[in-house]
Motif scaffolding. Structure first.
Motif, PDB file in Angstrom:
ATOM      1  N   LYS A 108     -54.821  64.265 -26.685  1.00 16.40           N
ATOM      2  CA  LYS A 108     -55.337  64.125 -28.045  1.00 16.40           C
ATOM      3  C   LYS A 108     -56.712  64.765 -28.124  1.00 16.40           C
ATOM      4  O   LYS A 108     -57.570  64.513 -27.274  1.00 16.40           O
ATOM      5  N   GLU A 109     -56.915  65.583 -29.148  1.00 18.41           N
ATOM      6  CA  GLU A 109     -58.198  66.227 -29.375  1.00 18.41           C
ATOM      7  C   GLU A 109     -58.634  65.982 -30.808  1.00 18.41           C
ATOM      8  O   GLU A 109     -57.813  65.716 -31.685  1.00 18.41           O
ATOM      9  N   TRP A 110     -59.920  66.121 -31.050  1.00 18.70           N
ATOM     10  CA  TRP A 110     -60.440  65.995 -32.403  1.00 18.70           C
ATOM     11  C   TRP A 110     -60.288  67.315 -33.127  1.00 18.70           C
ATOM     12  O   TRP A 110     -60.413  68.386 -32.537  1.00 18.70           O
ATOM     13  N   ASP A 111     -60.046  67.244 -34.409  1.00 16.04           N
ATOM     14  CA  ASP A 111     -59.944  68.436 -35.243  1.00 16.04           C
ATOM     15  C   ASP A 111     -61.345  68.733 -35.801  1.00 16.04           C
ATOM     16  O   ASP A 111     -61.740  68.203 -36.839  1.00 16.04           O
ATOM     17  N   ILE A 135     -63.412  67.908 -39.439  1.00 16.65           N
ATOM     18  CA  ILE A 135     -64.621  67.085 -39.420  1.00 16.65           C
ATOM     19  C   ILE A 135     -65.802  67.850 -40.028  1.00 16.65           C
ATOM     20  O   ILE A 135     -66.569  67.305 -40.825  1.00 16.65           O
TER      21      ILE A 135
END
Length: 81
Positions: free
Chosen positions: A43-46, A50
């Motif tokens: 899982k990674e942040w977008d 953001i």
């Protein structure tokens, strides 16, 4: 200080609603497949989402803050007459 905090609160609420309704969030998750083990989901942040949401919230906060200042000046001007 009160004007700044209320402007920030309005920016977060209205900007958050705008981002939720109009921006298409794309999950940045991907699956790593191993031969012998179970698949692992990474899982990674977008960060694009953001960043864009942050700019929208900042723009709405500044718009509300400066609009409030203009309205205050006009109200003071009208009361002095």
């Amino acid at each position: 200080m009160k004007k700044f905090l209320l402007s920030l609160l309005v920016g977060v609420i209205i900007g958050g609603i705008i981002c939720y309704v109009f921006m298409d969030y794309e999950s940045a998750n991907y699956v790593v497949q191993y031969f012998d083990e179970k698949d692992k989901v990474v899982k990674e942040w977008d960060f694009m989402y953001i960043t864009q949401a942050g700019f929208i919230i900042l723009a709405i906060t500044l718009l509300f803050y400066f609009s409030w200042g203009i309205i205050e000046k006009r109200m003071d001007k009208d009361h002095k007459m």
